[in-house]
Write a protein that holds these residues in place. Structure first.
Motif, short mmCIF file in Angstrom:
data_model
loop_
_atom_site.label_atom_id
_atom_site.label_comp_id
_atom_site.label_asym_id
_atom_site.label_seq_id
_atom_site.Cartn_x
_atom_site.Cartn_y
_atom_site.Cartn_z
N ASP A 258 0.91 -1.27 0.02
CA ASP A 258 0.01 0.10 0.00
C ASP A 258 1.00 1.23 -0.04
OD1 ASP A 258 1.02 0.24 2.53
OD2 ASP A 258 -0.78 -0.75 3.62
N VAL A 259 0.30 2.34 -0.02
CA VAL A 259 0.88 3.63 0.00
C VAL A 259 0.71 4.52 1.21
CG1 VAL A 259 1.45 5.80 -1.18
CG2 VAL A 259 0.96 3.92 -2.61
N ARG A 260 1.86 4.89 2.24
CA ARG A 260 1.51 5.65 3.26
C ARG A 260 2.11 6.75 3.21
NH1 ARG A 260 0.24 1.60 7.55
NH2 ARG A 260 -0.26 -0.36 6.52
N LEU B 262 -2.84 5.49 1.46
CA LEU B 262 -3.75 5.93 0.22
C LEU B 262 -4.49 4.97 -0.46
CD1 LEU B 262 -1.00 8.32 -0.91
CD2 LEU B 262 -3.10 8.90 0.34
N PHE B 263 -5.62 5.01 -0.56
CA PHE B 263 -6.36 3.84 -1.04
C PHE B 263 -7.75 4.30 -1.68
CE2 PHE B 263 -9.44 0.27 -0.20
CZ PHE B 263 -8.82 -0.65 -0.92
N ASP B 264 -8.14 3.76 -2.90
CA ASP B 264 -9.34 4.49 -3.49
C ASP B 264 -10.39 3.25 -3.76
OD1 ASP B 264 -8.36 2.98 -5.58
OD2 ASP B 264 -7.85 4.78 -6.58
N GLY B 265 -10.21 2.09 -3.13
CA GLY B 265 -10.84 0.90 -3.23
C GLY B 265 -10.62 -0.20 -4.38
N ARG B 266 -9.70 0.17 -5.14
CA ARG B 266 -9.13 -0.57 -6.19
C ARG B 266 -7.75 -1.19 -5.97
NH1 ARG B 266 -9.52 3.67 -11.03
NH2 ARG B 266 -8.66 5.37 -9.37
#
Length: 410
Positions: free
Chosen positions: A248-250, A264-268
């Motif tokens: 993931d991206v932090r 950072l997350f947008d459901g995809r």
């Protein structure tokens, strides 16, 4: 933005337009940050047998250029779209960064031969003998300055980060030690007036280094549950933040050494992050993350800053009623029932500012898609009006290998 096997993403400026450069195995592409469109055809590396490992943006004699390394070093003029220099080397170069030295653009490289090398970008000529010190592969290179002198910072599989004086062509001080395993990524920045670096490694940690005081132990940022492949530093509303990518991206507050909000997350599904770059778009600071899923995801850090510590059920305050795919021009009517070619029902569940996010019934928030991806695979032909107004058949085979993937959006 999409492409086969994206290895690196960097930001730059071409003809006054903010752009992203993405590097694949045998080519790189330039994308407009404003409209997410690809600018021209890909730049194809002539040596199709070579796998290219790194790309950097620079300005040479007031012209924007891209420097690409792998089996060799090549420099392209991004305006005239022509190759300026080519140096064939058998070093297995993994990464490159650019800076200015004595008024000339230089490229600094590292790779499998464990040395740091400095190249004159205009001619591809090596400026000095290799700088030695690392005892294993150099995975990442960043450039910056200390006390007005150009430096490079390198990360290696020998578990160390090292600082190099590019004018004197020598290592500065002792290796920066702290990682318990291979160091995969490093980035340079400035905190106040102090030069700093951030690194990420296979030990799952992110470490912050004060380059003015290399003997001081690094601050360790813990949160990733697996290796960290990519790091970057950026400024958001005057605040210096570090960004790290693995599964993931932090985002991290550099001064307080704390994670800012949720990942950072947008459901995809974003896959394993291979590269991170930071830039600006419409006045805001953005993060671009290239992943093994052959996509580059884009997040607005100003928006993320306002989220707090809890991941919201939905990011968008209001869902769109229509959406136009910036790549294809297809228009999606989101007021209609969302049913695919096989009769399954879907629901619009979120909007990340770039693309509507959809989920198939029964809803599972862990399995969501960008609507363009879902349409390409499952076919929402009844709600999509193609740009050319030709009717699309809803009997499209799932295994058709057509060209929808070639110009995907940023």
């Amino acid at each position: 933005m999409s492409g086969a096997g994206i290895r690196r993403v960097v930001c730059g400026l071409v003809d006054g337009r903010r752009v992203a450069l993405t590097l694949g195995d045998h080519s790189f592409q330039v994308w407009s940050m404003d409209d997410h469109q690809q600018m021209g055809d890909p730049f194809t590396v002539p040596d199709v047998g070579s796998v290219w490992g790194g790309i950097a943006y620079g300005v040479m004699r007031e012209r924007p250029v891209a420097v690409v390394v792998g089996g060799g070093l090549r420099v392209w003029d991004l305006v005239e779209r022509r190759q300026l220099s080519h140096t064939s080397v058998n070093l297995g170069l993994c990464d490159v960064a650019c800076t200015q030295l004595n008024g000339e653009l230089i490229a600094v490289t590292g790779g499998y031969d464990q040395t740091v090398q400095v190249w004159h970008a205009a001619t591809g000529r090596r400026l000095s003998g290799p700088m030695r010190g690392h005892t294993s592969v150099i995975r990442s290179v960043a450039c910056g300055a200390m006390h007005g002198r150009p430096i490079a910072v390198t990360a290696s599989e020998d578990h160390t980060v090292r600082i190099w004086d590019l004018d004197r062509c020598q290592q500065i001080g002792q290796p920066l030690r702290g990682h318990d395993s291979e160091v995969e990524a490093v980035a340079y920045g400035v905190l106040g007036s102090r030069p700093i670096a951030v690194s990420g490694g296979r030990d799952g940690t992110v470490r912050l280094w004060n380059l003015d005081d290399p003997d001081r132990p690094a601050a360790t940022l813990v949160g990733h549950d697996s290796r960290v492949h990519a790091v970057a530093l950026a400024k958001v509303s005057g605040q210096i933040v570090a960004i790290s990518g693995g599964k993931d991206v932090r985002v991290w507050d550099v001064r307080r050494r704390l994670q800012l909000g949720p990942p950072l997350f947008d459901g995809r599904d974003i896959g394993i992050i291979s590269s991170i770059a930071c830039g600006t778009r419409h006045g805001g600071t953005i993060v671009l993350a290239a992943s093994a899923s052959e996509r580059v995801r884009v997040w607005d850090l100003n928006v993320h800053r306002d989220l707090g510590s809890v991941t919201p059920d939905r990011y968008a305050s209001e869902l769109p009623t229509s959406w136009t795919d910036p790549t294809t021009g297809d228009v999606y009517d989101l007021t209609c029932e969302l049913v695919d070619a096989y009769g399954s029902t879907w629901e619009l569940v979120d909007y990340d500012g770039t693309e509507p996010i959809v989920c198939e019934h029964p809803l599972d928030p862990r399995v969501t898609f960008g609507i363009a991806d879902a349409h390409a695979e499952y076919d929402f032909g009844d709600i999509v009006t193609p740009k050319d107004r030709r009717h699309r058949s809803t009997s499209r085979r799932l295994d058709d290998e057509d060209d929808w993937f070639d110009g995907d959006d940023l």
